[in-house]
Design a protein around this motif. Structure first.
Motif, PDB file in Angstrom:
ATOM      1  N   ARG A  82       3.715  96.361 120.537  1.00  0.00           N
ATOM      2  CA  ARG A  82       4.577  96.154 121.716  1.00  0.00           C
ATOM      3  C   ARG A  82       4.414  94.751 122.280  1.00  0.00           C
ATOM      4  O   ARG A  82       5.395  94.098 122.624  1.00  0.00           O
ATOM      5  CB  ARG A  82       4.261  97.176 122.797  1.00  0.00           C
ATOM      6  CG  ARG A  82       4.870  98.505 122.533  1.00  0.00           C
ATOM      7  CD  ARG A  82       4.852  99.312 123.798  1.00  0.00           C
ATOM      8  NE  ARG A  82       5.344 100.652 123.528  1.00  0.00           N
ATOM      9  CZ  ARG A  82       5.752 101.469 124.453  1.00  0.00           C
ATOM     10  NH1 ARG A  82       5.736 101.112 125.719  1.00  0.00           N
ATOM     11  NH2 ARG A  82       6.180 102.661 124.144  1.00  0.00           N
ATOM     12  N   PHE A  83       3.173  94.313 122.423  1.00  0.00           N
ATOM     13  CA  PHE A  83       2.930  93.013 123.027  1.00  0.00           C
ATOM     14  C   PHE A  83       3.467  91.866 122.172  1.00  0.00           C
ATOM     15  O   PHE A  83       3.905  90.854 122.702  1.00  0.00           O
ATOM     16  CB  PHE A  83       1.446  92.822 123.318  1.00  0.00           C
ATOM     17  CG  PHE A  83       0.977  93.534 124.563  1.00  0.00           C
ATOM     18  CD1 PHE A  83       1.790  94.414 125.257  1.00  0.00           C
ATOM     19  CD2 PHE A  83      -0.289  93.320 125.042  1.00  0.00           C
ATOM     20  CE1 PHE A  83       1.363  95.064 126.408  1.00  0.00           C
ATOM     21  CE2 PHE A  83      -0.742  93.957 126.196  1.00  0.00           C
ATOM     22  CZ  PHE A  83       0.088  94.827 126.872  1.00  0.00           C
ATOM     23  N   LEU A  84       3.428  92.015 120.865  1.00  0.00           N
ATOM     24  CA  LEU A  84       3.940  90.965 119.993  1.00  0.00           C
ATOM     25  C   LEU A  84       5.470  90.916 119.993  1.00  0.00           C
ATOM     26  O   LEU A  84       6.055  89.963 119.479  1.00  0.00           O
ATOM     27  CB  LEU A  84       3.403  91.131 118.576  1.00  0.00           C
ATOM     28  CG  LEU A  84       1.918  90.816 118.410  1.00  0.00           C
ATOM     29  CD1 LEU A  84       1.462  91.110 116.981  1.00  0.00           C
ATOM     30  CD2 LEU A  84       1.608  89.363 118.797  1.00  0.00           C
ATOM     31  N   LYS A  85       6.115  91.911 120.587  1.00  0.00           N
ATOM     32  CA  LYS A  85       7.576  91.933 120.680  1.00  0.00           C
ATOM     33  C   LYS A  85       8.097  91.473 122.040  1.00  0.00           C
ATOM     34  O   LYS A  85       9.299  91.311 122.218  1.00  0.00           O
ATOM     35  CB  LYS A  85       8.104  93.344 120.392  1.00  0.00           C
ATOM     36  CG  LYS A  85       7.885  93.774 118.958  1.00  0.00           C
ATOM     37  CD  LYS A  85       8.330  95.191 118.753  1.00  0.00           C
ATOM     38  CE  LYS A  85       7.986  95.657 117.344  1.00  0.00           C
ATOM     39  NZ  LYS A  85       8.205  97.095 117.177  1.00  0.00           N
ATOM     40  N   LEU A  86       7.201  91.269 123.000  1.00  0.00           N
ATOM     41  CA  LEU A  86       7.636  90.841 124.329  1.00  0.00           C
ATOM     42  C   LEU A  86       8.166  89.408 124.281  1.00  0.00           C
ATOM     43  O   LEU A  86       7.689  88.587 123.503  1.00  0.00           O
ATOM     44  CB  LEU A  86       6.484  90.930 125.330  1.00  0.00           C
ATOM     45  CG  LEU A  86       5.941  92.328 125.619  1.00  0.00           C
ATOM     46  CD1 LEU A  86       4.794  92.253 126.612  1.00  0.00           C
ATOM     47  CD2 LEU A  86       7.023  93.256 126.126  1.00  0.00           C
ATOM     48  N   ASP A  87       9.163  89.140 125.127  1.00  0.00           N
ATOM     49  CA  ASP A  87       9.709  87.792 125.201  1.00  0.00           C
ATOM     50  C   ASP A  87       9.763  87.333 126.653  1.00  0.00           C
ATOM     51  O   ASP A  87       9.277  88.014 127.551  1.00  0.00           O
ATOM     52  CB  ASP A  87      11.079  87.715 124.521  1.00  0.00           C
ATOM     53  CG  ASP A  87      12.126  88.620 125.167  1.00  0.00           C
ATOM     54  OD1 ASP A  87      12.037  88.895 126.381  1.00  0.00           O
ATOM     55  OD2 ASP A  87      13.055  89.042 124.460  1.00  0.00           O
ATOM     56  N   SER A  88      10.367  86.189 126.881  1.00  0.00           N
ATOM     57  CA  SER A  88      10.368  85.600 128.221  1.00  0.00           C
ATOM     58  C   SER A  88      11.075  86.478 129.252  1.00  0.00           C
ATOM     59  O   SER A  88      10.678  86.511 130.421  1.00  0.00           O
ATOM     60  CB  SER A  88      11.002  84.211 128.199  1.00  0.00           C
ATOM     61  OG  SER A  88      12.335  84.277 127.747  1.00  0.00           O
ATOM     62  N   SER A  89      12.075  87.237 128.839  1.00  0.00           N
ATOM     63  CA  SER A  89      12.772  88.107 129.800  1.00  0.00           C
ATOM     64  C   SER A  89      11.834  89.209 130.305  1.00  0.00           C
ATOM     65  O   SER A  89      11.920  89.609 131.465  1.00  0.00           O
ATOM     66  CB  SER A  89      14.032  88.714 129.187  1.00  0.00           C
ATOM     67  OG  SER A  89      13.722  89.581 128.119  1.00  0.00           O
TER      68      SER A  89
ATOM     69  N   ILE B 296      -1.666  86.653 132.423  1.00  0.00           N
ATOM     70  CA  ILE B 296      -0.836  87.532 131.598  1.00  0.00           C
ATOM     71  C   ILE B 296      -1.047  87.216 130.121  1.00  0.00           C
ATOM     72  O   ILE B 296      -1.213  88.116 129.296  1.00  0.00           O
ATOM     73  CB  ILE B 296       0.657  87.415 131.994  1.00  0.00           C
ATOM     74  CG1 ILE B 296       0.888  88.068 133.356  1.00  0.00           C
ATOM     75  CG2 ILE B 296       1.567  88.017 130.932  1.00  0.00           C
ATOM     76  CD1 ILE B 296       2.249  87.793 133.959  1.00  0.00           C
ATOM     77  N   MET B 297      -1.064  85.937 129.796  1.00  0.00           N
ATOM     78  CA  MET B 297      -1.313  85.535 128.400  1.00  0.00           C
ATOM     79  C   MET B 297      -2.676  86.028 127.929  1.00  0.00           C
ATOM     80  O   MET B 297      -2.810  86.537 126.814  1.00  0.00           O
ATOM     81  CB  MET B 297      -1.262  84.003 128.279  1.00  0.00           C
ATOM     82  CG  MET B 297       0.107  83.405 128.314  1.00  0.00           C
ATOM     83  SD  MET B 297       1.007  83.741 126.789  1.00  0.00           S
ATOM     84  CE  MET B 297      -0.101  83.081 125.575  1.00  0.00           C
ATOM     85  N   ASP B 298      -3.692  85.884 128.773  1.00  0.00           N
ATOM     86  CA  ASP B 298      -5.042  86.324 128.407  1.00  0.00           C
ATOM     87  C   ASP B 298      -5.097  87.837 128.187  1.00  0.00           C
ATOM     88  O   ASP B 298      -5.736  88.311 127.244  1.00  0.00           O
ATOM     89  CB  ASP B 298      -6.054  85.918 129.482  1.00  0.00           C
ATOM     90  CG  ASP B 298      -6.303  84.416 129.525  1.00  0.00           C
ATOM     91  OD1 ASP B 298      -5.956  83.723 128.544  1.00  0.00           O
ATOM     92  OD2 ASP B 298      -6.835  83.943 130.550  1.00  0.00           O
ATOM     93  N   ILE B 299      -4.425  88.585 129.043  1.00  0.00           N
ATOM     94  CA  ILE B 299      -4.381  90.047 128.902  1.00  0.00           C
ATOM     95  C   ILE B 299      -3.707  90.430 127.581  1.00  0.00           C
ATOM     96  O   ILE B 299      -4.206  91.282 126.845  1.00  0.00           O
ATOM     97  CB  ILE B 299      -3.649  90.687 130.095  1.00  0.00           C
ATOM     98  CG1 ILE B 299      -4.514  90.588 131.349  1.00  0.00           C
ATOM     99  CG2 ILE B 299      -3.271  92.143 129.802  1.00  0.00           C
ATOM    100  CD1 ILE B 299      -3.788  90.930 132.630  1.00  0.00           C
ATOM    101  N   MET B 300      -2.598  89.780 127.300  1.00  0.00           N
ATOM    102  CA  MET B 300      -1.894  90.075 126.054  1.00  0.00           C
ATOM    103  C   MET B 300      -2.757  89.718 124.841  1.00  0.00           C
ATOM    104  O   MET B 300      -2.854  90.496 123.889  1.00  0.00           O
ATOM    105  CB  MET B 300      -0.563  89.322 126.006  1.00  0.00           C
ATOM    106  CG  MET B 300       0.449  89.822 127.014  1.00  0.00           C
ATOM    107  SD  MET B 300       1.986  88.879 126.998  1.00  0.00           S
ATOM    108  CE  MET B 300       2.624  89.315 125.372  1.00  0.00           C
ATOM    109  N   LEU B 301      -3.389  88.576 124.885  1.00  0.00           N
ATOM    110  CA  LEU B 301      -4.228  88.133 123.777  1.00  0.00           C
ATOM    111  C   LEU B 301      -5.428  89.053 123.590  1.00  0.00           C
ATOM    112  O   LEU B 301      -5.760  89.423 122.452  1.00  0.00           O
ATOM    113  CB  LEU B 301      -4.674  86.687 124.007  1.00  0.00           C
ATOM    114  CG  LEU B 301      -5.247  85.953 122.822  1.00  0.00           C
ATOM    115  CD1 LEU B 301      -4.279  85.943 121.647  1.00  0.00           C
ATOM    116  CD2 LEU B 301      -5.604  84.533 123.215  1.00  0.00           C
ATOM    117  N   ASP B 302      -6.061  89.453 124.685  1.00  0.00           N
ATOM    118  CA  ASP B 302      -7.184  90.401 124.603  1.00  0.00           C
ATOM    119  C   ASP B 302      -6.758  91.702 123.936  1.00  0.00           C
ATOM    120  O   ASP B 302      -7.470  92.247 123.091  1.00  0.00           O
ATOM    121  CB  ASP B 302      -7.748  90.714 125.993  1.00  0.00           C
ATOM    122  CG  ASP B 302      -8.536  89.570 126.589  1.00  0.00           C
ATOM    123  OD1 ASP B 302      -8.845  88.605 125.858  1.00  0.00           O
ATOM    124  OD2 ASP B 302      -8.834  89.638 127.798  1.00  0.00           O
ATOM    125  N   ALA B 303      -5.591  92.218 124.320  1.00  0.00           N
ATOM    126  CA  ALA B 303      -5.113  93.487 123.761  1.00  0.00           C
ATOM    127  C   ALA B 303      -4.756  93.341 122.285  1.00  0.00           C
ATOM    128  O   ALA B 303      -5.099  94.198 121.463  1.00  0.00           O
ATOM    129  CB  ALA B 303      -3.910  93.993 124.551  1.00  0.00           C
TER     130      ALA B 303
END
Length: 114
Positions: A58-65, A28-35
């Motif tokens: 959007r991805f930079l606003k996602l949190d643990s929840s 998940i982290m890799d997918i977010m970082l790639d995007a």
């Protein structure tokens, strides 16, 4: 960007939580970082080309929840997921809206689904 994403997601805390698959969380982290780091003008999400800047925002606003919700959605998914990367990309992108709608329905309508 990796440090920003890790901080937003409470990465170190979630990595210690035994209910989360650490390999999947890293994916998940890799997918977010790639995007977020993509130089392409668009990113294909659920069959649509979305502007990279929108996805990044959007991805930079996602949190643990949001990550907890993604894991919950994967656990409760009634069918086999054929393309996990595409599924995760779509679920992450839509997590804020679908998560809010899901919990609102559960609270407001006594929904016993998930």
């Amino acid at each position: 960007y990796e440090e920003i994403i890790k901080e937003n997601l409470d990465y170190d805390i979630l990595c210690q939580d035994p209910k989360f698959d650490k390999d999947r969380f890293r994916e998940i982290m890799d997918i977010m970082l790639d995007a977020v780091c993509s130089t392409a003008p668009t990113i294909r999400i659920n069959g649509e080309d979305m502007p990279q800047q929108v996805v990044k925002s959007r991805f930079l606003k996602l949190d643990s929840s949001h990550i907890e919700y993604v894991f919950h959605a994967m656990k409760e998914c009634p069918s086999n997921i054929r393309n996990i990367r595409a599924y995760l990309l779509t679920t992450l992108y839509n997590a804020p809206a679908t998560m809010d709608n899901f919990y609102s329905a559960k609270v407001n309508h006594d929904f016993n689904g998930w």
